[in-house]
Structure formats: C-alpha cells, structure tokens
Design an enzyme around this catalytic site. Structure first.
Site, PDB file in Angstrom:
ATOM      1  N   THR A 283       0.832  -1.220   0.000  1.00 47.54           N
ATOM      2  CA  THR A 283       0.000   0.000   0.000  1.00 47.54           C
ATOM      3  C   THR A 283       0.861   1.262   0.000  1.00 47.54           C
ATOM      4  OG1 THR A 283      -1.765  -1.091   1.188  1.00 47.54           O
ATOM      5  CG2 THR A 283      -1.611   1.294   1.461  1.00 47.54           C
TER       6      THR A 283
ATOM      7  N   ARG B  50     -14.564  -7.069   1.292  1.00 54.99           N
ATOM      8  CA  ARG B  50     -13.673  -6.766   2.411  1.00 54.99           C
ATOM      9  C   ARG B  50     -13.020  -5.388   2.214  1.00 54.99           C
ATOM     10  NH1 ARG B  50      -8.083  -5.229   3.098  1.00 54.99           N
ATOM     11  NH2 ARG B  50      -7.423  -5.899   5.165  1.00 54.99           N
ATOM     12  N   VAL B  51     -13.020  -4.599   3.269  1.00 52.83           N
ATOM     13  CA  VAL B  51     -12.335  -3.302   3.245  1.00 52.83           C
ATOM     14  C   VAL B  51     -11.399  -3.266   4.440  1.00 52.83           C
ATOM     15  CG1 VAL B  51     -12.648  -0.810   3.477  1.00 52.83           C
ATOM     16  CG2 VAL B  51     -14.236  -2.129   2.068  1.00 52.83           C
ATOM     17  N   GLY B  52     -10.180  -2.800   4.225  1.00 55.35           N
ATOM     18  CA  GLY B  52      -9.201  -2.736   5.309  1.00 55.35           C
ATOM     19  C   GLY B  52      -9.148  -1.362   5.944  1.00 55.35           C
ATOM     20  N   ASP B  53      -7.973  -1.009   6.400  1.00 54.48           N
ATOM     21  CA  ASP B  53      -7.779   0.274   7.095  1.00 54.48           C
ATOM     22  C   ASP B  53      -7.573   1.451   6.156  1.00 54.48           C
ATOM     23  OD1 ASP B  53      -5.340  -1.001   6.274  1.00 54.48           O
ATOM     24  OD2 ASP B  53      -4.272   0.586   7.337  1.00 54.48           O
TER      25      ASP B  53
ATOM     26  N   THR C 150       0.481   0.835   6.744  1.00 58.50           N
ATOM     27  CA  THR C 150       0.441  -0.207   5.726  1.00 58.50           C
ATOM     28  C   THR C 150       0.481  -1.558   6.434  1.00 58.50           C
ATOM     29  OG1 THR C 150       1.532  -1.124   3.758  1.00 58.50           O
ATOM     30  CG2 THR C 150       2.957  -0.136   5.403  1.00 58.50           C
ATOM     31  N   GLY C 151       0.011  -2.583   5.762  1.00 59.09           N
ATOM     32  CA  GLY C 151       0.017  -3.902   6.366  1.00 59.09           C
ATOM     33  C   GLY C 151      -1.387  -4.414   6.641  1.00 59.09           C
TER      34      GLY C 151
ATOM     35  N   GLY D  91      -4.699  -4.579   7.564  1.00 58.76           N
ATOM     36  CA  GLY D  91      -5.629  -3.516   7.895  1.00 58.76           C
ATOM     37  C   GLY D  91      -6.530  -3.804   9.082  1.00 58.76           C
TER      38      GLY D  91
HETATM   39  C1  SD4 Z   1      -5.350  -3.327   3.789  1.00 54.22           C
HETATM   40  N1  SD4 Z   1      -3.557  -1.993   4.644  1.00 54.22           N
HETATM   41  O1  SD4 Z   1      -6.266  -3.379   2.968  1.00 54.22           O
HETATM   42  C2  SD4 Z   1      -4.170  -2.460   3.458  1.00 54.22           C
HETATM   43  C3  SD4 Z   1      -3.346  -3.166   2.476  1.00 54.22           C
HETATM   44  C4  SD4 Z   1      -2.031  -3.545   2.870  1.00 54.22           C
HETATM   45  O2  SD4 Z   1      -0.756  -5.463   3.212  1.00 54.22           O
HETATM   46  O3  SD4 Z   1      -1.261  -2.708   3.279  1.00 54.22           O
HETATM   47  N2  SD4 Z   1      -1.793  -4.838   2.755  1.00 54.22           N
HETATM   48  O4  SD4 Z   1      -5.364  -3.956   4.832  1.00 54.22           O
END
Ligand code: SD4
Length: 324
Positions: free
Chosen positions: A184, A212-215, A235-236, A238
């Site tokens: 991200t 699905r929706v993350g952060d 990032t990471g 979510g």
């Molecule tokens: C999410 N943070 O959708 C984002 C994407 C990401 O490793 O960084 N993925 O969770």
C-alpha cells in the site's frame, strides 16, 4: 490563514483600537508566514512516487496535491500488485480499490471497494471537495467517478489474473508478511507553508473476501492528519490497524508530547501486545510532525520508507518491533 497569525489578529481585534498606535495595525498585516522546507515521506520503496511529490512541493504545490500525485504513480504502475492498476483481485477475480485523503484543514474523503477506476486517491479528494459526504463505496463511488469523467479502466492485468488462477488451485488464504518490499502507498507531505496533508491508496489484501475493506480508506486507521500536530499513515494488515485506530492514535500521542518515533513505537506495541505469540502479519507506520521530525516502526523486518527533503530522496530501512 495561519493559526498563529489568525490568533494574533483576533487578539488585536479584541483590543480597543483607540489604545493601539497606528503602527500596530500596520504590523499585523506584515506578519510573514513561516516558510518550511518541503518534506515528503511515503511507505515502502516507492522512489519515483516520493520524488514526484517532493518535486511538486519544491515547485510550490500544496501538500494535498503532492500526496495525491505520489499515489497516482503507484496507482498507474502495473508492476505494483497491491495498488491500483495491476493490483491483486479478490477471491472472485475482481480488483477493488480503497483510498482516502486528508488535508491540513481537517477535511477528508474516502472511496471503498471501487472497481474500474485507477486514480482512487484523486476520487477520494473529489468526494471531499464536491460532495457533502466523507465516504462513498462500491457502485455509488463508481457512479460518482463516471459523473466526474474518470475513465473506465479494467484493473485486472494478465499477470495479476495468472497469479490469481494459480492461487485458486489451493485457495489458501494466509496473511503475507511483506510483498516483495512494496505494498500500500501512504504519503505524508509538508509544503512550503508548513501545512501537512496525506493520501493512502491500495488494492487491499490479495484474494480477500468480496466486499472486504481494510484500514486504508478509514480516516483515523489508515491515515490521520492534524495540522497542529502532524500526520501518520499505515500499511500492512488492515484489520489490526482498524482495531487500534492506529494513525489517529499516533497523532494523539504526538499531541501529548511524544516524538513521531515514540508514537509509532507505541502504536505497534499495542498491536503486538494483543497477539498470542509472534504475529504472522505485518503492520508498519510512518509519521511526520510539524517540526519535520519523522518516525517509523514495523512489526517485522523488511519494511522501509522514502524520505524526500533538501532535493534528496532516500530509502530508509525501518527497525522491527523490539520483541521480534
Ligand atoms: C489493507 N492496509 O487493505 C491495506 C493493504 C495492505 O498489506 O497494506 N496490505 O489492509
């Protein structure tokens, strides 16, 4: 108007004019804004993206524009499998994008689960500036994009499709620690006026469940800016960032006096402490305060960020959480 000069003017306005010599009024109009050297930082090793923001800031562009320009570089990059065009699809083979932006006045906009639009960070800004809302999702966001004349672009590249087909052979859904050192894009910029804004853009977790929706498009989780204090972006994984409202947490910790580094450390610590054993996922934060100080922390080794300042654009490796 800058807060300081605003307060200055209000203070003067509240004083009986008759008591002030004429020269005092002359002074208030000549308050010069504090100039700052532009700074752009972004997640991972997105060198070109961060240089694009840095160059825009040097030319006098504002922080929000610069952050969106940086996001666009990765949104257009087919080789980036976690952002925009070329992003990994969901389980059903559809690429859905999430993005948000926040400016120095506390305005924000976000789009969630958007298909067939490349420049979702710009679309998030349009939600912010052209609608009475903060978030638009799915079909509604796509309809809005069409009304704003965004081109309709299928986002699934042949490369991403081939990788998805291979994944379907096992359909094993497991978190990925670092995706080939890129992921991200989250950007924080400080412009020549000293204002801080940010943007975040992603295709989310590869092969996620539909919907699905993350952060990343969630203000306070994936991104938060408070121009009195600074900004943070994530990032990471979510889900873990949402559970701890990570970016808002970091900005509030900075408000309470922590450095960007101390604030990022604590935000990562809050996630790690809740886990039983070593987390099998990555989360990383970067943060920037008004003074131009930067902090960054990740759970696992392998995360880095870009830092543009004084015409230099450097990739900085980030230390993992102390327990790992
Ligand atoms: C999410 N943070 O959708 C984002 C994407 C990401 O490793 O960084 N993925 O969770």
């Amino acid at each position: 108007m800058k807060r300081r000069s605003f307060i200055h003017k209000v203070a003067l306005a509240g004083t009986a004019p008759a008591l002030l010599p004429k020269s005092s009024f002359a002074q208030q109009t000549t308050v010069t804004p504090i100039k700052n050297d532009p700074i752009s930082i972004c997640t991972w090793n997105f060198k070109e993206a961060n240089a694009t923001a840095g160059n825009a800031l040097m030319k006098g562009d504002n922080a929000l524009n610069a952050a969106i320009l940086a996001a666009q570089v990765e949104e257009e990059n087919p080789a980036n499998s976690t952002v925009g065009y070329g992003g990994a699809p969901d389980r059903d083979g559809q690429v859905t994008l999430d993005a948000c932006v926040m400016d120095h006045q506390g305005n924000c906009g976000a789009v969630l689960a958007v298909e067939n639009i490349v420049h979702v960070a710009a679309l998030a800004r349009d939600v912010m500036t052209k609608t009475p809302h903060v978030m638009l999702s799915g079909k509604g966001a796509e309809q809005f994009a069409r009304e704003q004349n965004y081109p309709n672009t299928p986002l699934l590249t042949s490369q991403a499709k081939a990788a998805w087909k291979q994944w379907k052979e096992t359909e094993k859904y497991q978190p990925i620690i670092n995706i080939e050192n890129h992921d991200t894009i989250g950007v924080l910029c400080r412009d020549k006026e000293g204002n801080i804004s940010g943007a975040c853009s992603t295709s989310g977790l590869g092969y996620k469940m539909k919907g699905r929706v993350g952060d990343s498009p969630i203000i306070g989780a994936g991104l938060f800016i408070d121009n009195e204090v600074g900004g943070a972006v994530a990032t990471g994984m979510g889900e873990e960032v949402v559970k701890t409202v990570g970016s808002f947490l970091i900005v509030e910790l900075m408000r309470q006096g922590k450095s960007p580094q101390e604030a990022c450390d604590e935000a990562i610590d809050r996630i790690v402490k809740k886990q039983q054993g070593i987390p099998n996922f990555q989360v990383a934060y970067i943060a920037l305060n008004k003074a131009g100080n930067i902090g960054a922390r990740c759970i696992h080794q392998g995360f880095s960020y870009m830092h543009y300042q004084n015409n230099q654009n450097k990739n900085i490796a980030v230390k993992a959480h102390s327990s790992l």
